[in-house]
Scaffold this active site. Structure first.
Site, PDB file in Angstrom:
ATOM      1  N   LYS A 119     -25.210  25.294 -23.424  1.00  0.00           N
ATOM      2  CA  LYS A 119     -26.581  25.332 -22.844  1.00  0.00           C
ATOM      3  C   LYS A 119     -27.141  24.182 -22.141  1.00  0.00           C
ATOM      4  CE  LYS A 119     -28.596  28.259 -26.509  1.00  0.00           C
ATOM      5  NZ  LYS A 119     -29.692  28.333 -27.471  1.00  0.00           N
ATOM      6  N   LYS A 209     -21.720  43.450 -22.611  1.00  0.00           N
ATOM      7  CA  LYS A 209     -22.596  43.539 -23.651  1.00  0.00           C
ATOM      8  C   LYS A 209     -23.872  43.944 -23.270  1.00  0.00           C
ATOM      9  CE  LYS A 209     -23.845  41.601 -27.938  1.00  0.00           C
ATOM     10  NZ  LYS A 209     -23.829  40.356 -28.825  1.00  0.00           N
ATOM     11  N   LYS A 212     -30.234  41.109 -23.224  1.00  0.00           N
ATOM     12  CA  LYS A 212     -31.705  40.870 -22.702  1.00  0.00           C
ATOM     13  C   LYS A 212     -31.846  40.079 -21.187  1.00  0.00           C
ATOM     14  CE  LYS A 212     -32.807  37.020 -25.739  1.00  0.00           C
ATOM     15  NZ  LYS A 212     -31.747  36.803 -26.753  1.00  0.00           N
TER      16      LYS A 212
END
Ligand code: TRP
Length: 348
Positions: A119, A209, A212
């Site tokens: 991240k 996949k 969102k």
């Protein structure tokens, strides 16, 4: 007298997809209901974790509340006192224990966390916060405050669970039995059953996949999509030129994904759904059936969601938060005594 604790953190999210719904939420709700007689169930929203990476704070509160409502609409019983649904930030002990654990956590130990490396690599050094670095310590506090043994975690969280076990053992060795040690990742998988590998794929690119974070939104069905818009997305899903409805994710990923979606919506095994369309050569006919089912599901889900009362959700949250605050503060006090912040003789 006290029951063993199963605990899980449910990330607040406004943009849940049908993949999140069938792959994440429904299994958790089923698990909570089936285990509630033998276990204390803690399902909480880690709202303090929500801004370890930059977000829009103007919508955070509503988003958290909305997540609780979505769980209720998906079938989580609000009136079952054995199931505790609460917000992390409403229980100050989470933050307080985090600080104490911080001071027993190695800088190097946190630097090695893969999620932190990924991240922080994505957002860049300038925007990487100490909060992101500290994420696993807060997560350890979430777990250890309630003495939770069982925590269903995905692969991306196993390192954090291992850290939780390490820090708990470290403090127990030094200060005596303060914490229950959560079960190992292997035992967690045995307990919950290794997930069935349910993966709904992106409609436009069925090799990845459904997520969102897809920017166009064309390949993703959100729980908030207008039902007829979702139906259109199904109709324009990528397929292949084999002209045969057959379940074979390797050679026909698009068609197989649609079969999987239809099977989930109908609550039947993939083989049964696939069997019903055996020999079907017209993708249009098959897609119509899937589109119809998706549309019906969303219409029903959205009407359930709008029937969930804000007052009921607020009072369920507050009830759990009061009970959990009592449990958490007892554990925190034991830790405070052990490290010398409170007199060892202080009762409660
Ligand atoms: N980190 C978890 C996730 O991203 C959410 C979470 C926070 C959590 N605290 C937790 C999960 C404690 C289990 C236990 O999904």
């Amino acid at each position: 007298m006290t029951k063993p604790v199963i605990l899980t953190g449910l990330r607040a999210n406004n943009n849940l997809t049908i993949g999140n719904y069938f792959g994440g939420m429904l299994p958790l709700i089923d698990m909570a209901q089936s285990k509630a007689s033998e276990y204390q169930i803690n399902m909480f929203i880690p709202d303090l974790h929500s801004f370890t990476t930059p977000i829009d704070h103007t919508s955070l509160y509503d988003q958290i509340f909305h997540t609780a409502k979505v769980f209720a609409a998906a079938g989580l019983p609000l009136d079952d006192e054995r199931i505790n649904m609460y917000r992390q930030s409403y229980i100050p002990a989470h933050s307080e224990l985090t600080w104490i654990l911080d001071c027993f956590t190695g800088f190097g130990e946190m630097s090695r966390m893969t999620q932190f490396k990924d991240k922080s690599g994505n957002i860049g050094t300038d925007r990487t916060t100490v909060g992101l670095f500290n994420y696993p310590v807060l997560m350890a506090a979430d777990i250890l405050l309630y003495g939770a043994k069982y925590i269903p975690v995905g692969d991306d969280q196993t390192q954090h669970l291992e850290f939780t076990r390490d820090i708990a053992e470290r403090l127990n060795t030094r200060f005596g039995e303060l914490f229950v040690i959560p079960e190992s990742v292997k035992k967690q998988h045995e307990f919950f059953g290794k997930d069935q590998g349910l993966r709904i794929m992106d409609l436009a690119d069925p090799t990845k996949k459904m997520s969102k974070s897809d920017n166009s939104g064309k390949g993703v069905i959100y729980l908030s999509d207008a039902p007829e818009v979702a139906a259109k997305k199904i109709m324009s899903a990528t397929t292949d030129d084999k002209a045969l409805v057959k379940f074979n994710p390797t050679s026909q990923p698009g068609i197989s994904n649609l079969i999987e979606i239809l099977a989930l919506l109908k609550g039947e095994p993939v083989s049964v759904t696939a069997g019903r369309y055996e020999g079907e050569t017209k993708y249009g006919v098959f897609k119509q059936a899937v589109a119809h089912e998706v549309q019906a599901f969303l219409t029903d889900f959205q009407s359930k969601l709008s029937a969930v009362s804000d007052d009921d959700v607020a009072s369920a949250l507050e009830r759990s938060e009061a009970t959990m605050a009592t449990q958490a503060s007892l554990r925190l006090l034991a830790v405070q005594k052990a490290v010398g912040l409170r007199p060892r003789t202080q009762v409660e």
